[in-house]
Design an enzyme around this catalytic site. Sequence first.
Site, mmCIF file in Angstrom:
data_model
loop_
_atom_site.group_PDB
_atom_site.id
_atom_site.type_symbol
_atom_site.label_atom_id
_atom_site.label_comp_id
_atom_site.label_asym_id
_atom_site.label_seq_id
_atom_site.Cartn_x
_atom_site.Cartn_y
_atom_site.Cartn_z
ATOM 1 N N ALA A 71 0.842 -1.197 0.000
ATOM 2 C CA ALA A 71 0.000 0.000 0.000
ATOM 3 C C ALA A 71 0.874 1.243 0.000
ATOM 4 O O ALA A 71 1.986 1.238 0.523
ATOM 5 C CB ALA A 71 -0.921 0.006 1.219
ATOM 6 N N ASP A 72 0.356 2.291 -0.596
ATOM 7 C CA ASP A 72 1.041 3.577 -0.552
ATOM 8 C C ASP A 72 0.021 4.683 -0.777
ATOM 9 O O ASP A 72 -1.063 4.443 -1.314
ATOM 10 C CB ASP A 72 2.148 3.684 -1.594
ATOM 11 N N GLN A 73 0.381 5.866 -0.347
ATOM 12 C CA GLN A 73 -0.510 7.014 -0.487
ATOM 13 C C GLN A 73 0.287 8.212 -0.976
ATOM 14 O O GLN A 73 1.393 8.467 -0.497
ATOM 15 C CB GLN A 73 -1.149 7.342 0.863
#
Length: 196
Positions: A71-73
Amino acid sequence: MGLELPLILGTSSVFRREQMERLGIAFQAASPDFDETPMLGESAPQTALRLAEGKARSLTGRFPEALIVGADQVAWCDGRQWGKPMNLANAQKMLMHLSGREIEFYSAIVLLNTVTGRMRRHIDKTVVVMRQLDELHILRYLEREPDAVYCSCALKSEDLGALLIERIESTDPNALIGLPVFRLVDFLKNEGVEVL
């Protein structure tokens, strides 16, 4: 087969680990070894998805038979990407600049089955409209929420950061914290993992 595979959360983020723990399923967190340097000309959603995929793929050598979550934002405002301030001075400047503005947060999640090679991908967009902030409110917030310097845009929305927000538009309120839980649950079900 999915039920037999261990679930690995590819993150060094304590916030994502906490989100995963709330689901009540067995998992192991592992820090990915992946270069997160931005690429020239890449959009915020492209960056978020590339980083999420890279984090998951970087763990395949350590976990050759597993379900790996990456996951990344990435935040986007005023024509540029915004990251984590990492210190108090940067957080103050960042929050002053973002005061009263609209920020788009792109939270990408992938689930990689290392046995089948199948990778499920999703990007969740959350729009945050910030309140008008002054230096005193920003200082008070950062004093009471020192971990905010490790959050995208210094916005720890699950705690006191919520007080800096005027409005949120999202299909998954978890995504702003860093992990699009609604889609993750769907991905896990498709791999034979029942969360409830």
